[in-house]
Each structure stands twice: as C-alpha cells, then as structure tokens.
Design a protein around this motif. Structure first.
Motif, PDB file in Angstrom:
ATOM      1  N   GLU A 129     116.203  56.196  63.273  1.00 47.80           N
ATOM      2  CA  GLU A 129     116.014  54.896  62.642  1.00 47.80           C
ATOM      3  C   GLU A 129     115.752  53.868  63.732  1.00 47.80           C
ATOM      4  O   GLU A 129     116.438  53.863  64.761  1.00 47.80           O
ATOM      5  CB  GLU A 129     117.251  54.492  61.837  1.00 47.80           C
ATOM      6  CG  GLU A 129     117.496  55.328  60.605  1.00 47.80           C
ATOM      7  CD  GLU A 129     118.660  54.807  59.778  1.00 47.80           C
ATOM      8  OE1 GLU A 129     118.957  53.594  59.868  1.00 47.80           O
ATOM      9  OE2 GLU A 129     119.278  55.620  59.068  1.00 47.80           O
ATOM     10  N   GLY A 130     114.744  53.033  63.511  1.00 46.95           N
ATOM     11  CA  GLY A 130     114.425  52.032  64.508  1.00 46.95           C
ATOM     12  C   GLY A 130     112.983  51.609  64.424  1.00 46.95           C
ATOM     13  O   GLY A 130     112.405  51.517  63.341  1.00 46.95           O
ATOM     14  N   ASN A 131     112.401  51.360  65.587  1.00 48.54           N
ATOM     15  CA  ASN A 131     111.012  50.925  65.688  1.00 48.54           C
ATOM     16  C   ASN A 131     110.151  52.121  66.081  1.00 48.54           C
ATOM     17  O   ASN A 131     110.092  52.485  67.264  1.00 48.54           O
ATOM     18  CB  ASN A 131     110.896  49.809  66.731  1.00 48.54           C
ATOM     19  CG  ASN A 131     109.511  49.210  66.802  1.00 48.54           C
ATOM     20  OD1 ASN A 131     108.513  49.885  66.546  1.00 48.54           O
ATOM     21  ND2 ASN A 131     109.416  47.941  67.156  1.00 48.54           N
ATOM     22  N   PRO A 132     109.470  52.757  65.140  1.00 46.11           N
ATOM     23  CA  PRO A 132     108.731  53.987  65.445  1.00 46.11           C
ATOM     24  C   PRO A 132     107.584  53.788  66.427  1.00 46.11           C
ATOM     25  O   PRO A 132     107.345  54.640  67.287  1.00 46.11           O
ATOM     26  CB  PRO A 132     108.222  54.446  64.075  1.00 46.11           C
ATOM     27  CG  PRO A 132     108.235  53.226  63.220  1.00 46.11           C
ATOM     28  CD  PRO A 132     109.373  52.393  63.706  1.00 46.11           C
ATOM     29  N   LEU A 133     106.865  52.674  66.323  1.00 43.71           N
ATOM     30  CA  LEU A 133     105.721  52.454  67.206  1.00 43.71           C
ATOM     31  C   LEU A 133     106.167  52.217  68.645  1.00 43.71           C
ATOM     32  O   LEU A 133     105.522  52.681  69.592  1.00 43.71           O
ATOM     33  CB  LEU A 133     104.876  51.290  66.700  1.00 43.71           C
ATOM     34  CG  LEU A 133     104.194  51.518  65.341  1.00 43.71           C
ATOM     35  CD1 LEU A 133     103.343  50.306  64.954  1.00 43.71           C
ATOM     36  CD2 LEU A 133     103.340  52.783  65.367  1.00 43.71           C
ATOM     37  N   ALA A 134     107.279  51.500  68.820  1.00 43.84           N
ATOM     38  CA  ALA A 134     107.789  51.266  70.178  1.00 43.84           C
ATOM     39  C   ALA A 134     108.273  52.570  70.801  1.00 43.84           C
ATOM     40  O   ALA A 134     108.036  52.831  71.994  1.00 43.84           O
ATOM     41  CB  ALA A 134     108.912  50.236  70.132  1.00 43.84           C
ATOM     42  N   ALA A 135     108.952  53.406  70.011  1.00 44.18           N
ATOM     43  CA  ALA A 135     109.408  54.699  70.521  1.00 44.18           C
ATOM     44  C   ALA A 135     108.220  55.587  70.886  1.00 44.18           C
ATOM     45  O   ALA A 135     108.207  56.233  71.943  1.00 44.18           O
ATOM     46  CB  ALA A 135     110.292  55.382  69.478  1.00 44.18           C
TER      47      ALA A 135
END
Length: 220
Positions: A129-135
């Motif tokens: 869970e979080g920011n998929p594009l940043a990861a």
C-alpha cells in the motif's frame, strides 16, 4: 495511497542472504544508496513511498515466479577498484622482509565468507500500500536489486505495477502472514493467526539489532 502489486522482470538471478526481502527493504536500500552516492539528501526511511503503521511498512515479502534456488559462497573483503586508493591503510610489509602485502587475515580488512541464496526466476513481485508510481520509479532507477549487484546479480529488465483489490497486503487468503509482523502489533492490525513465531527484524534498517522482535513469519 493505493493497494498495488509491483513486479520486477529479472534479467539475471538475484542473490539474497537470510532475508524475507520485503519491498520496504528494497526501497530503503535504493534510497540509502542514493544518499551515499550524493544523488539525494533525503532520509531513506522517511521517503519510502509506502504506507506504515507504528513503524511497520505495509508491504509483503518477495514472491518469486517459478524460482530455481542454489547456494552460493563468496569470500571477500578488499574491493580492488574502490579500496586500492586507500592502500596505505592496509598494506604492510611481511615480517622480516621489505616486501609489502595486503593483509586480509585481520583488522578492518579481514576477508569474510558469506553465504547467499542464488534465485533464478522470471519475476519477483510484492504487494503493498502506498504510492505505486514512486515505488516503480525507484526500482527502475536502481537497475538491479539484492546482494552482489556489482557481480551482475539482480539485474532488472523492466518493472510493472498494477492496482489490486485485496483485503490486506499483510495476510494471505489462507490467513497466514506475508511478511514478519511483530506480535505486539498483530492486534492493532487485526491479525489473528497461528503462524510460526520467531525473532526477526521487521523494519529497516534490517541490519539494526534494535529492530528485532518476536514476530509472526510466513510459513513458506
């Protein structure tokens, strides 16, 4: 924040130690390398683009597709390209002789034997869970993940990310856990399971002994 699956398509096998290789560990390592290389001044933990609860990041351990695993042993201490500039710190004459040698048997430059799991697989993926594009961007920029990267291990061909709809990234459909979870945090997370309990590191930095606790861990 969204729930997603991040998948790295591997060009070469990954080398790992005794680790669950969680996504927060991967991203922390990348951000730490960026700081050490002077690419970024950002705090590696504060900038992990994942949701967290009481210090635990909401991300699973690595899942390999059709893995083939083999053991690998590496003995090393001195890294010729990087360390020879500081040669005067560890080159000393042989006793009774004027001939210098590199001393790898003691002190800070002693050579160590390390054991790794060498895992060949098409892909490695994580739920988070979080920011998929940043990861995704961080993993793409890294180019390789895992241990022994300078030897060519863990090279990434491409990275994919997709949103998923699941109840939790921390538990499986069968009720097991997907990563080490401290027993003390399990009630807060609504986790009730009879999974294996052991002392394990559960948050980055994963080398820090203070981050070890009694944890529920995946059984497979």
């Amino acid at each position: 924040m969204s729930t997603f699956r991040l998948t790295a398509y591997l060009a070469t096998p990954i080398a790992l130690g005794t680790t669950y290789f969680t996504l927060d560990a991967v991203l922390f390592g990348i951000l730490s390398d960026m700081r050490d290389l002077g690419i970024s001044n950002a705090d590696p933990i504060e900038n992990i683009p994942l949701a967290s609860i009481n210090g635990m990041f909401l991300a699973s351990a690595a899942e390999f597709h059709a893995p083939v695993e083999a053991g690998e042993v590496k003995i090393g201490g001195i890294r010729t390209v990087r360390d020879m500039a500081d040669a005067v710190a560890f080159i000393a004459p042989v006793r009774g002789s004027r001939i210098a040698k590199i001393d790898t048997t003691r002190s800070h430059f002693k050579a160590h034997m390390s054991r790794y799991r060498n895992i060949a697989a098409d892909t490695v993926s994580w739920l988070a869970e979080g920011n998929p594009l940043a990861a995704k961007r961080l993993v793409e920029q890294a180019g390789s993940i895992g241990a022994l990267r300078k030897d060519g291990h863990g090279q990434i061909a491409r990275v994919g990310v997709e949103e998923v709809s699941i109840a939790s990234v921390l538990t499986t459909a069968q009720g097991g856990v997907t990563r080490p979870i401290p027993i003390a945090l399990a009630p807060l997370l609504g986790i009730e399971t009879s999974d294996l309990v052991t002392v394990e590191t559960w948050r980055p930095p994963y080398w820090l002994a203070a981050n070890r606790a009694e944890c529920l861990v995946p059984t497979s």
